[in-house]
Design a protein around this motif. Sequence first.
Motif, PDB file in Angstrom:
ATOM      1  N   ALA A 174      -7.722   1.301   0.240  1.00  9.31           N
ATOM      2  CA  ALA A 174      -6.507   0.611  -0.213  1.00  9.31           C
ATOM      3  C   ALA A 174      -6.070  -0.448   0.786  1.00  9.31           C
ATOM      4  O   ALA A 174      -5.716  -1.572   0.414  1.00  9.31           O
ATOM      5  N   THR A 210      -2.489   4.783  -3.249  1.00 11.72           N
ATOM      6  CA  THR A 210      -3.461   5.652  -2.594  1.00 11.72           C
ATOM      7  C   THR A 210      -2.779   6.955  -2.210  1.00 11.72           C
ATOM      8  O   THR A 210      -1.659   7.256  -2.638  1.00 11.72           O
ATOM      9  N   PHE A 223      -0.994  -1.246  -4.181  1.00  6.99           N
ATOM     10  CA  PHE A 223      -2.296  -0.654  -3.889  1.00  6.99           C
ATOM     11  C   PHE A 223      -2.032   0.841  -3.685  1.00  6.99           C
ATOM     12  O   PHE A 223      -1.650   1.266  -2.592  1.00  6.99           O
ATOM     13  N   THR A 265      -0.320   6.897  -9.685  1.00  5.23           N
ATOM     14  CA  THR A 265      -0.620   5.629 -10.356  1.00  5.23           C
ATOM     15  C   THR A 265       0.159   5.443 -11.657  1.00  5.23           C
ATOM     16  O   THR A 265       0.716   4.360 -11.886  1.00  5.23           O
ATOM     17  N   ASP A 272      -3.228  -1.466  -8.571  1.00  2.00           N
ATOM     18  CA  ASP A 272      -4.588  -1.002  -8.335  1.00  2.00           C
ATOM     19  C   ASP A 272      -4.505   0.368  -7.675  1.00  2.00           C
ATOM     20  O   ASP A 272      -3.527   0.658  -6.972  1.00  2.00           O
ATOM     21  N   SER A 273      -5.515   1.203  -7.853  1.00  2.47           N
ATOM     22  CA  SER A 273      -5.501   2.516  -7.212  1.00  2.47           C
ATOM     23  C   SER A 273      -6.801   2.747  -6.467  1.00  2.47           C
ATOM     24  O   SER A 273      -7.865   2.253  -6.862  1.00  2.47           O
ATOM     25  N   PHE A 274      -6.698   3.528  -5.381  1.00  2.56           N
ATOM     26  CA  PHE A 274      -7.827   3.741  -4.476  1.00  2.56           C
ATOM     27  C   PHE A 274      -7.833   5.191  -4.016  1.00  2.56           C
ATOM     28  O   PHE A 274      -6.786   5.757  -3.715  1.00  2.56           O
ATOM     29  N   VAL A 309       0.875  -1.169   0.000  1.00  2.00           N
ATOM     30  CA  VAL A 309       0.000   0.000   0.000  1.00  2.00           C
ATOM     31  C   VAL A 309       0.910   1.216   0.000  1.00  2.00           C
ATOM     32  O   VAL A 309       1.701   1.412   0.930  1.00  2.00           O
TER      33      VAL A 309
END
Length: 463
Positions: free
Chosen positions: A424, A389, A387, A403, A416-418, A363
């Motif tokens: 995340a 964020t 992940f 990202t 992945d992005s949050f 993260v």
Amino acid sequence: MSKNHDAHDPELSDDALYQNDADQVYRELLDRVGEANPQPRLAATRRVVELLGDPQRAYPIIHITGTNGKTSTSRLTESILRAYGLRTGLLTSPHLVRVNERIVVDGDPISNEAFVANYHDIRPYLLMVDAELEAAGELPLTFFEAFTALAYASFADAPVDVAVIEVGLGGEWDSTNVGDGVVAVFTPISLDHTARLGNTVAQIAATKSGIIKPAAAVVTSTQQPTALAELERAAELTESSLAVQGKAFELLGTTVAVGGQVLSVRGLAGTYNDLFLPLFGDHQAQNAAVAIAAVESFLGGGEQALVGDVLAEGLATAASPGRLQVIGVEPTVIIDAAHNPDGAESLTKAISSYFTFDEVGVVLGVLADKDARGIVSALVPITTRFFVTASSSDRAVPVDDLTPIVFDLAGEAATDSFDSAQDAIDAAREWAAQEPRRGVVITGSITLIGEAITLAEQDGWKR
């Protein structure tokens, strides 16, 4: 002073009784120019402590700077001194969850009651200096200038036998430098905060060398040649002694152990074997070696060996929150304050050496003044999935900007992005729980790992 609580409520601790007042003090401090914009000046802080009667002269100081490892080295140094029975003060920054973490007296964060009382004692003098500065056309005291004065006054009020002071930024013009360290300690110096400190390691080292005061004992970790040259020059000009890791002292070896590692160190005045350190990572072993040499310099001028049992206790009881700290199990969640490429490189090595994950989810959140590409590059070798964020800090790199950097270095399939740290972290824990040998590492900025600790406590999975 209003406590804003029912003082007769048996469910409330003494600290909780003053929480609202402490929060109000913190808000007042935050109204000042923030830590993201430190002012390259010492005169303002000098004026405050002068009006306060120079509390920073009430006890000897061990002053610690560097690019990476200075907080851990400060904590290790303080823990050894406290094992010797000394009443210690410790100033570190930034904090993870509560601002009280920055001012530690005898091993415990300052109480809300003392935090509030000491602030109200110095507040009239802060306002006096604010007025003087504004009359001269300068900015009023910054958050860190005011907080440094508060810390020095708090240590004098405690009182402490010795204070371990971590530099906020740089050294020469850092607010903490109104104190004169009898021991000046340098952890590894590399490129960071280049807009403030310089574009080369030599320039940064020259700024950091400003903490060396006349006839000090200087202790340094292994440095790049250009950095070491600056420290040698400053030590010579101030007629200070200089102990360099690898020559005057060294880490002889470390082996992985349950819950940490076991070290052997050749110090300035003795060799110490079978020391248990409850911290992960070879870099923490190096920090411990530097801390041992710093304490040897302080207690016996570098000529008297430390008492083995006392040293062992000091290291075995040391903690460095937010540095390769396991905060969750099933799945394992680790937080680490790596916020530059060198820190991320140390994190990568430690995860590979001290943990047995088959796959790692990272993260990641980074602040705007940091080398995001360098951090991601260092983390790619251990990372199965990122992940991405952002923390709630107004300095956080937006997810939409971070990202693409991760995409470019790790691949879109592994990213992945949050929008929120909560989302995340939840997604990373869910991913890790799907396989027995997956782990989660939360890193990239101290603000992100501080939020992770709070979320883990709120959601009930903090270890």
